[in-house]
Scaffold this motif. Structure first.
Motif, PDB file in Angstrom:
ATOM      1  N   LEU A 143       0.871  -1.177   0.000  1.00 40.09           N
ATOM      2  CA  LEU A 143       0.000   0.000   0.000  1.00 40.09           C
ATOM      3  C   LEU A 143       0.906   1.225   0.000  1.00 40.09           C
ATOM      4  O   LEU A 143       1.949   1.217   0.662  1.00 40.09           O
ATOM      5  N   PRO A 144       0.496   2.278  -0.712  1.00 34.36           N
ATOM      6  CA  PRO A 144       1.405   3.422  -0.819  1.00 34.36           C
ATOM      7  C   PRO A 144       1.633   4.179   0.485  1.00 34.36           C
ATOM      8  O   PRO A 144       2.395   5.136   0.514  1.00 34.36           O
ATOM      9  N   VAL A 145       0.978   3.772   1.573  1.00 35.84           N
ATOM     10  CA  VAL A 145       1.282   4.411   2.866  1.00 35.84           C
ATOM     11  C   VAL A 145       2.540   3.810   3.494  1.00 35.84           C
ATOM     12  O   VAL A 145       3.092   4.380   4.430  1.00 35.84           O
ATOM     13  N   PHE A 146       2.959   2.661   2.988  1.00 35.00           N
ATOM     14  CA  PHE A 146       4.143   2.040   3.581  1.00 35.00           C
ATOM     15  C   PHE A 146       5.389   2.477   2.844  1.00 35.00           C
ATOM     16  O   PHE A 146       5.671   2.019   1.746  1.00 35.00           O
ATOM     17  N   ARG A 147       6.070   3.412   3.442  1.00 33.57           N
ATOM     18  CA  ARG A 147       7.363   3.862   2.927  1.00 33.57           C
ATOM     19  C   ARG A 147       8.298   3.849   4.118  1.00 33.57           C
ATOM     20  O   ARG A 147       8.252   4.733   4.962  1.00 33.57           O
ATOM     21  N   TRP A 261       5.029  -2.607  10.355  1.00 36.52           N
ATOM     22  CA  TRP A 261       3.657  -2.229  10.715  1.00 36.52           C
ATOM     23  C   TRP A 261       3.623  -0.999  11.602  1.00 36.52           C
ATOM     24  O   TRP A 261       2.601  -0.345  11.754  1.00 36.52           O
ATOM     25  N   ARG A 263       4.632   1.739  11.084  1.00 37.62           N
ATOM     26  CA  ARG A 263       4.391   2.950  10.307  1.00 37.62           C
ATOM     27  C   ARG A 263       2.988   3.501  10.577  1.00 37.62           C
ATOM     28  O   ARG A 263       2.750   4.700  10.460  1.00 37.62           O
ATOM     29  N   VAL A 264       2.064   2.616  10.917  1.00 32.76           N
ATOM     30  CA  VAL A 264       0.683   3.051  11.147  1.00 32.76           C
ATOM     31  C   VAL A 264       0.461   3.187  12.656  1.00 32.76           C
ATOM     32  O   VAL A 264       0.627   2.241  13.405  1.00 32.76           O
ATOM     33  N   ARG A 265       0.113   4.393  13.067  1.00 38.76           N
ATOM     34  CA  ARG A 265       0.039   4.702  14.497  1.00 38.76           C
ATOM     35  C   ARG A 265      -0.914   3.797  15.265  1.00 38.76           C
ATOM     36  O   ARG A 265      -0.628   3.360  16.368  1.00 38.76           O
ATOM     37  N   PRO A 276       7.739   2.994  18.701  1.00 40.66           N
ATOM     38  CA  PRO A 276       7.683   2.191  17.474  1.00 40.66           C
ATOM     39  C   PRO A 276       8.957   2.400  16.654  1.00 40.66           C
ATOM     40  O   PRO A 276       9.389   3.537  16.489  1.00 40.66           O
ATOM     41  N   TRP A 285       6.395   0.037  -0.342  1.00 38.20           N
ATOM     42  CA  TRP A 285       5.682   0.308  -1.604  1.00 38.20           C
ATOM     43  C   TRP A 285       6.654   0.734  -2.704  1.00 38.20           C
ATOM     44  O   TRP A 285       6.579   0.245  -3.833  1.00 38.20           O
ATOM     45  N   GLU A 306      -1.229  -7.284   0.276  1.00 33.13           N
ATOM     46  CA  GLU A 306      -2.162  -6.313  -0.283  1.00 33.13           C
ATOM     47  C   GLU A 306      -2.100  -6.359  -1.806  1.00 33.13           C
ATOM     48  O   GLU A 306      -1.462  -5.533  -2.450  1.00 33.13           O
ATOM     49  N   ALA A 309      -3.890  -3.107  -4.247  1.00 34.02           N
ATOM     50  CA  ALA A 309      -3.245  -1.829  -4.543  1.00 34.02           C
ATOM     51  C   ALA A 309      -2.151  -2.015  -5.586  1.00 34.02           C
ATOM     52  O   ALA A 309      -2.001  -1.196  -6.493  1.00 34.02           O
TER      53      ALA A 309
END
Lengths: 336, 534
Positions: A143-147, A261, A263-265, A276, A285, A306, A309
């Motif tokens: 997913l493009p939120v994972f950088r 993981w 990366r997502v609060r 974290p 991504w 995923e 995406a």
């Protein structure tokens, strides 16, 4: 001839019909090619296993020496013939010994990435792209939120917290195979030369890494000593232990978790993680899309995570792609 | 911006107040002016912007990212600002990373259209943590658990001064607080606190120790009054400036326009903020309808009108009364309130008494009217000056005994920080009879303190040994007519609640005792609680 004549998903795992072998099968089979030692890819009980020496050693450590009937070690870039199909292994950059499986038959080349990442990792060989007709890519962080940020930034975060809270212990949750050793190595590279304390579940794999030339520096079991002795210390443990009664032996521990993981609060909060650390052994991504674009296979098959995406990305970029779970089911329904 | 972003990030994940304090203090020490001052203002809510609406942010991101990919990502992450911060395609090198002071400067002066244009450039240049911090700042939703009080403690720690000294000057200072930092770093003298309607640090009471204090102190030296069940406020009105402060110096006037309108005097009053109708006090539950609302609706204000019950006078015109004994301040207060003739500000009456025994009787059986819902009594030495902090001796609070019930432990949740390996938050229930005469437990409250470390270990073991189901960090434990752990729960009051299944909500519940000896079937019934209402 179709690509799925060479490799096709089956209930036991990805199956090569002409070679009569499976890649990372989920149940015991006659012949298996194993990409790396994580337990969702490497099971015990196969009659024959082909893998890198390191992966075979890891499986032996985890399952006991008789984890398979016969073991066939294969170095990176060496070739093996299985029933007329040529198999070779290329570095995947995931954990020690991790490999992509390169399968060639009748002029077709298919590459199974296994789990991979593109960035440098002091504990394993760097990923090597292999040109192919079909690239079967993992998509754990698809997913493009994972950088993932640079690993040096994350280690700096940890060391800053250690300096800021010298009266507390820092308890780093890290998967026992790969992540734990990478965290330790990265700390050493950042100049941390004190003893790092480790949970008992990591000891044998740490020793195995050391035996394969990965220097971990001074380590000690986290069990000896009084509570106060661990003030200012860094302890590495499997993630489950950080919330367990086991953690009570440490003074007011700062619970850290080294994982992509983080990366997502919300993920970090749900896990009760105070610090974290975004450290992943999987491609993010940008790495996933860069790799697909670099290899530019005729078809991209997507698995482990995923898919949607990445499929969307492929269609926006003119790359033919399919979700691996649907291969063999979507076009030839009559044959099932 | 980077250091500020890192600070916000750390604060967001830290449950412990002490840790937050260290994080803020170290940030203020390591960061230069004016950035740290602006950061402090943003953290304490002195600065708020709503320069960018979520809809605009969403539009901006969808112009850069495929909407389908954005939708999948938003679905996974669940928070708009966070999704945008993570997914925004960075253009490193395209722009210089903005510094916090220039962001704030632009937000304060630029028009909304300009801000939106600037925002896109800033997002291009920042990393994901920086983007998250920026978006939270812009949408006015920092929510990282830093109160003005905590910020002041961090400042006190930074400069090695008492927090009362910070409070004294705080309200004469404006962001970015350069004079304040200069003083704390010993580069200049203490700034003048002389700002009209500034906050005066409050005097607090000690809890009385019934076993020893009554023998030590003479009843004739003390005045008694009811301890009102509202929130402590300081109402300041000087030279045209009007402010309403909480006891920690937070400015809460915006939530109470009705009270602000009544501050028609020259001076500073110390008193209790209450909901009052026709000179009678309403319950704390009514006051809660007015708390934490930035802009209350006229309807809510009309239904729950707030006022102040005054019990001390700190400034009378230009005269500072804090050095006078309580007896004299009290006379001045009575005259001051009488002259006001306000329906929103009245006087907390003194309660005459002859002996501690007589007072004890009064406390146990308060007379009809407002004292019935008082929290207990306040004792103030007639000769006490008004002194910031919590000195031992001059003022005491003597609360009413709490209500007690026996409830059964139903769920336990893992704690945070020090307690992250312990099941330390307990949901408990009492028996309710259904139409068939069957009894089942209904949850009535949650408590996470009141027990010793040793007892925590014992309850934790009980939870682990008797778990029925797990839901993430929560476990349900066996609790039925035959088996269960009975907890004696103490609480201050009970209100009707439509949000709770049981229909009641407890105030300030805590575990008073663990009743290992008591069979679960003998725990209290919901009816017992219902009888305590009103």
């Amino acid at each position: 001839m179709k690509y799925e004549d060479l490799l096709c998903p089956s209930p036991a795992g990805l199956y090569c019909k002409p070679g009569d072998f499976y890649i990372d099968p989920v149940r015991a089979v006659e012949r298996a090619v194993v990409t790396h030692g994580h337990s969702d890819h490497a099971r015990s009980g196969h009659a024959k296993v082909l893998a890198t020496r390191e992966t075979l050693a890891i499986m032996g450590e985890r399952y006991g020496e008789n984890f398979a009937g016969a073991m066939q070690p294969l170095g990176y870039h060496e070739k093996a013939e299985i029933n007329g199909v040529t198999v070779s292994l290329a570095p995947a950059g995931h954990v020690l010994g991790s490999a992509q499986a390169v399968v060639k038959w009748k002029g077709m080349t298919m590459v199974v990435s296994g789990d991979f990442k593109r960035r440098r990792d002091p504990t394993c060989a760097l990923f090597e792209p292999v040109g192919c007709d079909v690239f079967i890519t993992e998509a754990t962080f698809g997913l493009p939120v994972f950088r993932h940020p640079p690993d040096t930034d994350e280690i700096a975060k940890l060391l800053k917290s250690v300096a800021q809270f010298p009266e507390r212990a820092h308890l780093v949750g890290a998967y026992a195979l790969g992540k734990a050793q990478r965290v330790i190595c990265l700390l050493r590279e950042a100049g941390y030369d004190k003893t790092i304390y480790v949970h008992g579940a990591l000891e044998r794999l740490n020793a195995l890494y050391e035996a394969h030339g990965v220097k971990l520096g001074p380590l000690a079991p986290a069990t000896a000593g009084k509570k106060a002795d661990f003030a200012g210390a860094i302890i590495v443990a499997p993630p489950s232990a950080t919330q367990d009664r086991w953690s009570r032996r440490f003074p007011d521990p700062v619970v850290c978790f080294a994982s992509g993981w983080m990366r997502v609060r919300a993920r970090a909060r749900q896990g009760g993680v105070e610090l974290p650390l975004i450290l992943s052994d999987h491609a993010d991504w940008d790495e996933l899309t860069m790799t697909a674009a670099e290899i530019a296979p005729d078809e991209l098959w997507i698995t482990h995570g995923e898919e949607d995406a990445l499929l969307r990305w492929a269609s926006l970029n003119g790359q033919k792609a399919r979700a691996l779970s649907l291969v063999g089911y979507d076009e030839d329904e009559g044959e099932n | 911006m980077r250091a500020f972003a890192r600070l916000l990030d750390s604060l967001a994940f830290t449950p412990s107040r002490n840790t937050k304090l260290t994080l803020v203090r170290d940030y203020l020490r390591e960061t230069t002016d004016p950035e740290r001052g602006w950061a402090l203002a943003a953290l304490t809510g002195v600065l708020t912007f709503d320069a960018a609406k979520p809809a605009f942010i969403r539009k901006a991101v969808e112009a850069r990212v495929d909407p389908a990919l954005f939708a999948m990502s938003y679905d996974f992450v669940g928070d708009l600002a966070e999704t945008v911060a993570l997914i925004w395609p960075s253009k490193p090198g395209a722009n210089r990373e903005p510094e916090l002071p220039e962001v704030i400067d632009a937000l304060r002066s630029a028009s909304r259209n300009e801000v939106q244009r600037l925002l896109e450039g800033w997002l291009d240049a920042l990393d994901p943590d920086g983007r998250w911090a920026l978006l939270k700042l812009l949408t006015g939703a920092l929510r990282v658990g830093v109160s003005a009080r905590l910020a002041k403690l961090a400042l006190a720690d930074l400069g090695h001064v008492e927090v009362a000294e910070i409070e004294e000057v705080w309200h004469s200072q404006r962001p970015p607080y350069e004079d304040l930092f200069a003083w704390l770093e010993k580069r200049s003298d203490k700034p003048s606190p002389d700002a009209p309607a500034r906050f005066r640090p409050v005097m607090l009471a000690q809890a009385i120790d019934e076993a020893t204090d009554f023998a030590k102190y003479d009843a004739a030296d003390y005045a008694a009054e009811w301890k009102w069940d509202g929130i402590r406020v300081q109402a300041a009105s000087e030279r045209g400036e009007k402010r309403l402060y909480s006891r920690t110096g937070d400015d809460i006037g915006h939530a109470f326009p009705d009270v602000m309108a009544a501050l028609n005097f020259e001076g500073v009053i110390d008193g209790e903020l209450l909901v009052m109708t026709g000179g009678r006090v309403d319950t704390f539950g009514d006051l809660q309808q007015r708390l934490n609302r930035k802009n209350p609706e006229a309807k809510t204000i009309a239904k729950f009108p707030a006022g102040i019950r005054a019990y001390d006078l700190l400034m009378d015109g230009k005269e500072d009364l804090r050095g006078l004994p309580f007896a004299q301040r009290r006379k001045r207060l009575e005259a001051f309130i009488a002259q006001l003739k306000s329906s929103r500000i009245d006087l907390s009456p003194l309660q005459p008494f002859e002996s501690w025994e007589q007072l004890a009787h009064l406390r146990a059986q308060p007379p009809d009217g407002d004292p019935q819902i008082a929290e207990g009594l306040m004792l103030k030495r007639w000769d006490s000056i008004y002194e910031a902090g919590r000195p031992k001796g001059p003022w005491f609070k003597w609360k009413r005994d709490p209500h007690l019930i026996d409830a059964v432990l139903m769920y336990a949740q893992r704690g945070h920080g020090k307690r992250s390996s312990f099941y330390s938050d307990y949901t408990f229930g009492v028996w309710r009879e259904d139409a068939n005469g069957d009894r089942s437990l209904t949850p009535v409250g949650k408590a996470y303190f009141g027990f010793t470390d040793e007892e925590l270990k014992q309850i934790d073991k009980f939870v682990r040994d008797n778990t029925i189901e797990r839901f993430g960090p929560v476990r349900s434990v066996r609790a039925d007519r035959e088996f269960g752990l009975v907890l004696e729960v103490a609480f201050e009051g009970l209100q009707r609640s439509t949000r709770h299944k049981s229909g009641v909500a407890m105030r300030f519940p805590r575990i008073n005792r663990i009743r290992w000896d008591k069979p679960s079937r003998e725990a209290d019934e919901l009816q017992t609680l219902e009888r305590m209402l009103d």
